[in-house]
Motif scaffolding. Sequence first.
Motif, PDB file in Angstrom:
ATOM      1  N   ASN A  82       0.882  -1.234  -0.075  1.00 25.09           N
ATOM      2  CA  ASN A  82      -0.208  -0.197   0.051  1.00 25.09           C
ATOM      3  C   ASN A  82       0.860   1.217   0.108  1.00 25.09           C
ATOM      4  O   ASN A  82       1.915   1.073   0.751  1.00 25.09           O
ATOM      5  N   VAL A  83       0.587   2.196  -0.549  1.00 25.07           N
ATOM      6  CA  VAL A  83       1.082   3.592  -0.970  1.00 25.07           C
ATOM      7  C   VAL A  83      -0.047   4.449  -0.468  1.00 25.07           C
ATOM      8  O   VAL A  83      -0.944   4.654  -1.063  1.00 25.07           O
ATOM      9  N   TYR A  84       0.074   5.225   0.705  1.00 26.53           N
ATOM     10  CA  TYR A  84      -0.558   6.241   1.036  1.00 26.53           C
ATOM     11  C   TYR A  84      -0.299   7.678   1.195  1.00 26.53           C
ATOM     12  O   TYR A  84       0.848   8.038   1.407  1.00 26.53           O
ATOM     13  N   GLY A  85      -1.095   8.504   0.817  1.00 24.27           N
ATOM     14  CA  GLY A  85      -0.678  10.037   1.238  1.00 24.27           C
ATOM     15  C   GLY A  85      -1.836  10.899   0.604  1.00 24.27           C
ATOM     16  O   GLY A  85      -2.866  10.500  -0.095  1.00 24.27           O
ATOM     17  N   ARG A  86      -1.844  12.102   0.872  1.00 26.25           N
ATOM     18  CA  ARG A  86      -2.857  13.242   0.354  1.00 26.25           C
ATOM     19  C   ARG A  86      -2.830  13.268  -1.137  1.00 26.25           C
ATOM     20  O   ARG A  86      -1.800  12.994  -1.650  1.00 26.25           O
ATOM     21  N   THR A  87      -3.833  13.959  -1.636  1.00 26.91           N
ATOM     22  CA  THR A  87      -4.052  13.943  -2.972  1.00 26.91           C
ATOM     23  C   THR A  87      -2.984  14.872  -3.373  1.00 26.91           C
ATOM     24  O   THR A  87      -2.204  14.799  -4.427  1.00 26.91           O
ATOM     25  N   ALA A  88      -2.329  15.583  -2.694  1.00 26.35           N
ATOM     26  CA  ALA A  88      -1.219  16.735  -3.325  1.00 26.35           C
ATOM     27  C   ALA A  88      -0.015  15.972  -3.445  1.00 26.35           C
ATOM     28  O   ALA A  88       0.869  16.403  -4.072  1.00 26.35           O
ATOM     29  N   SER A  89       0.201  14.688  -2.823  1.00 24.91           N
ATOM     30  CA  SER A  89       1.305  13.895  -2.696  1.00 24.91           C
ATOM     31  C   SER A  89       1.169  12.960  -3.953  1.00 24.91           C
ATOM     32  O   SER A  89       1.873  12.186  -3.919  1.00 24.91           O
ATOM     33  N   ASN A  90       0.233  13.143  -4.587  1.00 25.84           N
ATOM     34  CA  ASN A  90      -0.002  12.365  -5.958  1.00 25.84           C
ATOM     35  C   ASN A  90       1.366  12.076  -6.868  1.00 25.84           C
ATOM     36  O   ASN A  90       1.777  10.903  -7.192  1.00 25.84           O
ATOM     37  N   ILE A 138      -2.470   2.375  -4.693  1.00 26.23           N
ATOM     38  CA  ILE A 138      -2.439   3.750  -4.372  1.00 26.23           C
ATOM     39  C   ILE A 138      -3.480   4.397  -3.542  1.00 26.23           C
ATOM     40  O   ILE A 138      -4.779   4.580  -4.230  1.00 26.23           O
ATOM     41  N   GLY A 139      -3.486   4.778  -2.218  1.00 27.72           N
ATOM     42  CA  GLY A 139      -4.646   5.149  -1.478  1.00 27.72           C
ATOM     43  C   GLY A 139      -4.424   6.615  -1.022  1.00 27.72           C
ATOM     44  O   GLY A 139      -3.439   7.377  -1.459  1.00 27.72           O
ATOM     45  N   GLY A 140      -5.304   6.921  -0.249  1.00 24.70           N
ATOM     46  CA  GLY A 140      -5.450   8.479  -0.125  1.00 24.70           C
ATOM     47  C   GLY A 140      -4.803   8.705   1.127  1.00 24.70           C
ATOM     48  O   GLY A 140      -4.123   7.985   1.753  1.00 24.70           O
ATOM     49  N   ASP A 141      -5.084   9.697   2.101  1.00 25.88           N
ATOM     50  CA  ASP A 141      -4.631  10.262   3.331  1.00 25.88           C
ATOM     51  C   ASP A 141      -4.997   9.382   4.287  1.00 25.88           C
ATOM     52  O   ASP A 141      -5.729   8.923   4.778  1.00 25.88           O
ATOM     53  N   GLU A 142      -3.543   8.764   4.657  1.00 25.03           N
ATOM     54  CA  GLU A 142      -3.640   8.096   6.036  1.00 25.03           C
ATOM     55  C   GLU A 142      -2.191   8.837   6.943  1.00 25.03           C
ATOM     56  O   GLU A 142      -1.334   8.213   6.989  1.00 25.03           O
ATOM     57  N   PRO A 143      -2.711   9.794   7.729  1.00 20.72           N
ATOM     58  CA  PRO A 143      -1.766  10.827   8.274  1.00 20.72           C
ATOM     59  C   PRO A 143      -1.329  10.112   9.732  1.00 20.72           C
ATOM     60  O   PRO A 143      -1.298  10.709  10.573  1.00 20.72           O
ATOM     61  N   TYR A 144      -1.064   8.711   9.927  1.00 21.51           N
ATOM     62  CA  TYR A 144      -0.759   8.035  10.877  1.00 21.51           C
ATOM     63  C   TYR A 144       0.814   7.442  11.123  1.00 21.51           C
ATOM     64  O   TYR A 144       0.969   6.783  11.706  1.00 21.51           O
ATOM     65  N   GLU A 172       3.380  20.453   5.862  1.00 21.82           N
ATOM     66  CA  GLU A 172       4.177  21.551   5.425  1.00 21.82           C
ATOM     67  C   GLU A 172       4.318  21.639   3.968  1.00 21.82           C
ATOM     68  O   GLU A 172       5.044  22.449   3.595  1.00 21.82           O
ATOM     69  N   GLY A 173       3.653  20.852   3.333  1.00 20.11           N
ATOM     70  CA  GLY A 173       3.680  21.150   1.869  1.00 20.11           C
ATOM     71  C   GLY A 173       4.712  20.227   1.259  1.00 20.11           C
ATOM     72  O   GLY A 173       4.891  20.616  -0.180  1.00 20.11           O
ATOM     73  N   PHE A 174       5.433  19.561   1.725  1.00 20.19           N
ATOM     74  CA  PHE A 174       6.431  18.692   1.054  1.00 20.19           C
ATOM     75  C   PHE A 174       5.884  17.406   0.366  1.00 20.19           C
ATOM     76  O   PHE A 174       4.932  16.726   0.937  1.00 20.19           O
ATOM     77  N   ILE A 193     -10.759   7.750  -1.188  1.00 19.19           N
ATOM     78  CA  ILE A 193     -10.311   8.120  -2.395  1.00 19.19           C
ATOM     79  C   ILE A 193     -10.841   9.540  -2.534  1.00 19.19           C
ATOM     80  O   ILE A 193     -12.109   9.727  -2.371  1.00 19.19           O
ATOM     81  N   ALA A 194     -10.218  10.491  -2.761  1.00 16.02           N
ATOM     82  CA  ALA A 194     -10.596  11.913  -3.063  1.00 16.02           C
ATOM     83  C   ALA A 194      -9.791  12.586  -4.344  1.00 16.02           C
ATOM     84  O   ALA A 194      -9.024  13.310  -4.273  1.00 16.02           O
ATOM     85  N   ASP A 195     -10.492  11.940  -5.331  1.00 15.90           N
ATOM     86  CA  ASP A 195      -9.867  12.445  -6.752  1.00 15.90           C
ATOM     87  C   ASP A 195     -10.059  13.796  -6.890  1.00 15.90           C
ATOM     88  O   ASP A 195     -11.234  14.388  -6.783  1.00 15.90           O
ATOM     89  N   THR A 196      -9.357  14.489  -7.352  1.00 13.76           N
ATOM     90  CA  THR A 196      -9.350  15.891  -8.127  1.00 13.76           C
ATOM     91  C   THR A 196      -8.885  16.043  -9.588  1.00 13.76           C
ATOM     92  O   THR A 196      -8.796  17.256 -10.185  1.00 13.76           O
ATOM     93  N   SER A 197      -8.856  15.001 -10.086  1.00 16.50           N
ATOM     94  CA  SER A 197      -8.701  14.726 -11.535  1.00 16.50           C
ATOM     95  C   SER A 197      -9.281  13.460 -12.120  1.00 16.50           C
ATOM     96  O   SER A 197      -9.491  12.353 -11.396  1.00 16.50           O
TER      97      SER A 197
END
Length: 537
Positions: free
Chosen positions: A200-208, A229-235, A244-246, A526-530
């Motif tokens: 599994n690979v997780y992260g925010r949409t901004a980290s696509n 590839i999954g969505g946000d898992e901030p754990y 911080e936007g990285f 899942i939070a697609d923005t495209s």
Amino acid sequence: MKAKHVSGKVVLAVVVGIVGVWVSPAPASDAGQAAADEVSQASYYDFMNTWLYTHTGNSRGKTGAQHDPARDNIRALFESYGLPTVYETFTYLEYTGENVIATKLGTTYPTQIYIIGGHYDSVNNPGADDNASGVALVLEAARILSQYDSAYTIRFIAFDMEEDGLIGSNDYVDRHLSDNIRGMIAADMVAYDPNTNHANVYGRTASNPIKTTLGTAIGLYGSGLTYTIGGDEPYSDHAPFEAEGFQACLLIEGEVWSNPYYHTQQDNFENPSNLNFPYAVKMTRSVVGWLVDQAQVDVVIYALGFAYPDGRPAYVNPIGGTRMRVVVSGLGAAVPQPGTGVLHYNTGGGWQTAPMEVVADNVYDAVFPAADCGDVVSYYVSAETAAAEEFSDPRSAPTPSYSATAGYGQTVAWANPLDTSPGWTIQGQWAFGHPTGQGGQYGGPDPNNGHTGTNVYGYNLSGDYANGIPEYHLTSTAINCTNMFDTHLKFWRWLGVEQPTYDHAYVRVSNNGTTWTTVWLNGAEIADTSWNQMDLD
């Protein structure tokens, strides 16, 4: 991995568009492949067994007896690879923690940094999988890549007090906000696998972007690993970097949510069901290959290269005779020996070999054998150096290998660009029409148009789906696939759905309209923005 605490329910708009094309991934780089091939199961095993205190009765919790010895061993190993290493000390309540940071300075872009990290603390247990396994991955990457120059700086970090709320990684990010961090991967729980061979690979949409490149590396260097590839898992320790936007993401085992030993005393080295070392090596290979390609590591290569100027066939003639041109070249100091090219193939009865036809020095035609129509022909090629050393493509064949289907070509059974309604059956708020770009209370809003044209099939074209709804189906008309095999469904989606603890999105198929088989469901939020293409077997 830090324990998850989730409350409330998130609802997102569900909009799906249909029709698409397939794009093949880029090939593995020679340098990435060579470095991935250096990953050693014996080395990884030794880190877990000898250096990281993973045995029954051990504890690397912040007050555990083995916490500081493990920390000191990690630093000693980093330094043994010639990497400048420091402790960054921080305080949490009345406790002192220390991140262990080793740096490999880039030769061309020293201020631009890639980070691979994993936390070495545990929840007062041996923590073999959570997370000595991730630290062993970091150590093995450092052992291999420390030998070579890299254009970009690489930092190898063992974080402390992750289990107390990502304390160590938060402290690191706070200190390094001005750093030019180009990408960060947190390796957390990478060794438990009951033979699913999945990551599994997780992260925010901004980290696509980083999630996509890591997924590609898993496919290229992971020796057959599959991935989601999954969505946000901030754990885990990627989360403070994302905040911080990285560019940052989490690499974690595929069965993490059903791991029976998670945060228990059974998460130890001796538990025979806990650690799958061949699987952990595949996870490590994936990250090493990713780092080589992203940080431009100058790996010294000694191998043979194989090129296919006319491509590799997706289909081979069932009566045999399909030809594939193969060009062999030397990489580094390796010199190919003419006339040594061999095709290795398996039509279902085991591996067999056939010499490739010589076209010119180190240029061959591989001629495929006959196979029953619809059968998958697995294959790879090999050749020898002037010193009689054999190399193959794929490099670690026969696992993995290439494949082709015995058949006469690819047929499109049905396609519809949704310019007009195909008249599918709808329930609830499923509808055909023009999406309005609304919704997005808990994620990205709906699109304003389809992937091609203006229309889509979507659920609530004017916003989010409601809370607490039952299943509502969108059902296509029958698609005639008689006498077809290896059938795929390809479409473009724009999907927002809460994690499967709460909500589900399914794709199901049926050959009678009554009995349905699930071929896909969301394994994470899942939070697609495209628009994103799906290709389902």
